[in-house]
Scaffold this motif. Sequence first.
Motif, short mmCIF file in Angstrom:
data_model
loop_
_atom_site.label_atom_id
_atom_site.label_comp_id
_atom_site.label_asym_id
_atom_site.label_seq_id
_atom_site.Cartn_x
_atom_site.Cartn_y
_atom_site.Cartn_z
N ASP A 83 -7.98 2.67 3.80
CA ASP A 83 -7.79 1.22 3.82
C ASP A 83 -6.36 0.85 3.38
O ASP A 83 -5.87 1.32 2.36
CB ASP A 83 -8.82 0.59 2.86
CG ASP A 83 -8.68 -0.91 2.80
OD1 ASP A 83 -8.02 -1.38 1.86
OD2 ASP A 83 -9.24 -1.60 3.67
N LYS A 84 -5.71 -0.01 4.18
CA LYS A 84 -4.30 -0.34 3.95
C LYS A 84 -4.08 -0.97 2.57
O LYS A 84 -3.10 -0.67 1.88
CB LYS A 84 -3.79 -1.28 5.04
CG LYS A 84 -2.29 -1.50 4.98
CD LYS A 84 -1.80 -2.34 6.15
CE LYS A 84 -0.29 -2.54 6.06
NZ LYS A 84 0.23 -3.36 7.17
N LYS A 85 -5.00 -1.83 2.13
CA LYS A 85 -4.85 -2.47 0.82
C LYS A 85 -4.85 -1.44 -0.29
O LYS A 85 -4.08 -1.55 -1.26
CB LYS A 85 -5.96 -3.50 0.61
CG LYS A 85 -5.82 -4.75 1.47
CD LYS A 85 -6.91 -5.75 1.16
CE LYS A 85 -6.75 -7.02 2.00
NZ LYS A 85 -7.84 -8.00 1.72
N GLN A 87 -3.99 1.72 0.03
CA GLN A 87 -2.77 2.51 0.15
C GLN A 87 -1.61 1.86 -0.59
O GLN A 87 -0.74 2.54 -1.14
CB GLN A 87 -2.40 2.70 1.62
CG GLN A 87 -3.19 3.79 2.33
CD GLN A 87 -2.69 4.01 3.74
OE1 GLN A 87 -2.49 3.07 4.50
NE2 GLN A 87 -2.48 5.26 4.11
N GLU A 88 -1.60 0.54 -0.60
CA GLU A 88 -0.49 -0.19 -1.20
C GLU A 88 -0.64 -0.36 -2.71
O GLU A 88 0.29 -0.82 -3.38
CB GLU A 88 -0.36 -1.56 -0.53
CG GLU A 88 0.06 -1.47 0.95
CD GLU A 88 0.00 -2.81 1.65
OE1 GLU A 88 -0.55 -3.77 1.06
OE2 GLU A 88 0.48 -2.90 2.80
#
Length: 276
Positions: A83-85, A87-88
């Motif tokens: 999930d991109k969130k 990852q950040e």
Amino acid sequence: MSTETTIDTGTGELLCVIRDRVAIITLNRPDARNSLSDELTPALRTMIKTCGEDPQVGALLLTGAGKAFCSGGNVKGMGAHRDKKRQEMSDADKIADLQERQRLLTGALVSVRKPTIAALPGPAVGAGLALAMACDIRIAAQSAFLATGYLNVALSGDYGIAWLLTRLVGTSRARELMFTNERVTAARCEAIGLVNRVVPDEKLQEEAFALARGVAAGPTIALRYMKDNLDEALMFDFATARDHEAERMIRSQKTADHREAVQAFIDKRKPVFAGK
């Protein structure tokens, strides 16, 4: 005659019914071997908490639809596909997030003060194995197998798997299973203490429910104190654990269920417990 109440879990990936004071919680992603997902996992956390606190529930029975219990996390969603969130997020935030998710899943399951039973129709791997081990009792179908799983994806483990595994099979065996990712057959699982009993595949749900129904009909307060005593046996020295047992023994002697059990013994009948 059995009565059954269907509980809305908020998703078709998790089913829950209450029958004869047993909450039957079914992971329902058979095409994905009931791997955990962003829909299933939050619903499972909620059902563990809800059923664990429901006075109409005497025991929890956790199982999987189809031919698997739970194959663990969604491997396709790992690494670059995560999930991109997430990852950040910073490492500190990722650690805090995982700690909270663990606390609300296997942590919550271990904390339930009612008997919990896992019925394994097939594989329990990785976090799925941790979920099964967080239950008090495990019953496996003959065709089931267990594996730690993390070695194959180069991860160290989560959801308390090392703690749970060590306490069930000992440190030497736990290290072997973690380091080799051995696929352990149901028969061997029973021999080394990973599961309590193995039954024919076609009888798994029947026998698991019969066990859960039996304990669910038991004296609620005494069962809660038993779990406290058994948990403390892993944490405290003998004298401290023994003293705490004495405190709970005296408290349980004051319950209505104890009086009912004594009277039923005198009357030569089966006791009917009210959880008081």
